[in-house]
Design an enzyme around this catalytic site. Structure first.
Site, mmCIF file in Angstrom:
data_model
loop_
_atom_site.group_PDB
_atom_site.id
_atom_site.type_symbol
_atom_site.label_atom_id
_atom_site.label_comp_id
_atom_site.label_asym_id
_atom_site.label_seq_id
_atom_site.Cartn_x
_atom_site.Cartn_y
_atom_site.Cartn_z
ATOM 1 N N HIS A 19 62.170 61.803 72.791
ATOM 2 C CA HIS A 19 62.956 62.652 71.886
ATOM 3 C C HIS A 19 64.203 61.890 71.460
ATOM 4 O O HIS A 19 65.261 61.980 72.091
ATOM 5 C CB HIS A 19 63.334 63.964 72.587
ATOM 6 N N HIS A 21 66.080 60.764 67.581
ATOM 7 C CA HIS A 21 66.041 60.841 66.119
ATOM 8 C C HIS A 21 66.502 59.516 65.524
ATOM 9 O O HIS A 21 67.513 58.952 65.963
ATOM 10 C CB HIS A 21 66.948 61.962 65.624
ATOM 11 N N ASP A 140 59.130 65.247 61.146
ATOM 12 C CA ASP A 140 59.489 66.642 61.394
ATOM 13 C C ASP A 140 59.997 67.354 60.156
ATOM 14 O O ASP A 140 60.523 66.746 59.226
ATOM 15 C CB ASP A 140 60.477 66.757 62.553
ATOM 16 N N GLY A 172 66.336 70.912 63.210
ATOM 17 C CA GLY A 172 67.398 71.629 62.516
ATOM 18 C C GLY A 172 67.829 72.889 63.252
ATOM 19 O O GLY A 172 67.438 73.121 64.398
ATOM 20 N N HIS A 199 60.988 71.477 68.009
ATOM 21 C CA HIS A 199 62.187 71.874 68.740
ATOM 22 C C HIS A 199 62.140 73.389 68.962
ATOM 23 O O HIS A 199 61.715 74.137 68.082
ATOM 24 C CB HIS A 199 63.451 71.585 67.923
ATOM 25 N N GLU A 202 66.818 75.190 71.947
ATOM 26 C CA GLU A 202 68.010 74.345 72.072
ATOM 27 C C GLU A 202 69.268 75.184 71.853
ATOM 28 O O GLU A 202 70.210 75.134 72.653
ATOM 29 C CB GLU A 202 67.972 73.200 71.066
#
Length: 342
Positions: A19, A21, A140, A172, A199, A202
């Protein structure tokens, strides 16, 4: 285990990152160079001011900073530069393989031609392999941009299908962005052979994680922090062996948790959930994968065998081919355990 021995053991462990980005992997020097080339983006061009810029007040503020950095990426050279910066950071920590999240829709909305993005990813990945790091991609959906973003991301993923693309995600803001609305896109991605890694949990509650599992057929969950608030959900994740991509320092920096010791990762482990440790957006959060292992070990009293299992979890949860998994697992098992003090 003494601190130096623990650090040495963590470094020696062959590691996998699941994970991280691509945009969030941009280091201070890279962002400064971009800011000086693109002053209209509003990103500070002074190193001290930039570090203050990266001091996040909350999750929405983090997203604002993230989007500002992304807006400065214009061509294949910018993309390749990010890939290789991430590669060198991973290599320095003995990370052998990483699944890197890329958001094509955002790049194209910002004006980057598709062929520039793809060329940068391809050249960066090839050079990463020469440097000893195997990279794969997750494309994504930026959830806050709605169904149009979902359609375009799916079409791009399935039409272009670059080498190394293994999964389909959803990122997002989570609040007011229901997971279920993206179900048709995930179903099509799964049908085409991509893996589901949205995701969830979170910045929202366990219901978001349940939705990711039930509506998006999630094979892994990005973050899943709030899963610990629902014992039934933890039991479900453990029973069905759905791994969590846990990013403790990220959650701390965006103020989702107050301390690492207060992070629910301890409850996740106690419940038998498959936990993997990850950095999310490492330079933005002043995080490293080695640092995540060390912080969790110190906060929860984990020893060498616990850390070895976390490294194995990441390999098992990855989308590497079976032979590559077997090779890495053999190396992890063979990593010497530090001697206990006399």
């Amino acid at each position: 285990m003494p601190g130096d021995s623990l650090r040495a053991f963590i470094h020696a462990l062959p590691k996998v990152e699941l994970h991280v980005h691509l945009v969030g992997s941009a280091g201070v020097d890279a962002v400064l160079a971009l800011a000086r080339r693109h002053p209209s983006a509003g990103v500070p061009t002074d190193a001290v001011e930039l570090r203050e810029f990266f001091t996040f007040r909350d999750f929405p503020h983090f997203l604002k900073v993230y989007w500002a950095v992304q807006s400065m990426l214009t061509d294949r050279h910018d993309i390749e530069s990010l890939v290789l910066g991430l590669t060198d950071s991973l290599r320095s920590q003995n990370v052998r393989y990483a699944e890197v999240t890329v958001t094509p829709y955002n790049h194209m909305v910002d004006g980057m031609p598709a062929d520039e993005l793809l060329a940068g990813l391809a050249s960066g990945r090839a050079e990463a392999a020469r440097r000893g790091v195997d990279l794969a991609w997750c494309f994504d959906i930026p959830g806050e941009k709605g169904l149009a973003a979902g359609r375009e991301t799916l079409a791009f993923a399935l039409t272009e299908r670059p080498d190394g693309l293994v999964s389909f995600g959803l990122g997002g803001p989570e609040v007011s962005v229901p997971r279920a609305q993206f179900a048709p896109f995930f179903a099509a991605a799964l049908e085409a052979g991509l893996h589901s890694v949205p995701h969830a949990g979170e910045t929202s509650g366990p219901a978001t994680v349940w939705s990711a599992v039930r509506d998006l057929s999630a094979e892994r969950i990005g973050h899943g922090t709030s899963s610990a608030d629902d014992p039934a959900l933890l039991a479900h994740l453990a029973e069905h062996r759905i791994p969590l991509e846990v990013c403790p320092t990220s959650n701390l920096r965006t103020q989702q948790v107050a301390t690492i010791a207060g992070h629910p990762v301890g409850r996740m482990l106690s419940a038998g959930v498959i936990v993997t440790l990850n950095t999310d957006d490492p330079p933005m959060f002043d995080a490293t994968l080695e640092g995540e292992y060390l912080a969790v070990a110190e906060a929860f009293g984990l020893g060498a065998e616990n850390l070895r299992q976390l490294a194995r979890n990441a390999v098992d949860a990855s989308f590497l081919p079976a032979a590559a998994k077997s090779y890495l697992l053999t190396e992890i098992i063979a990593t010497p355990t530090p001697a206990s003090p006399a």
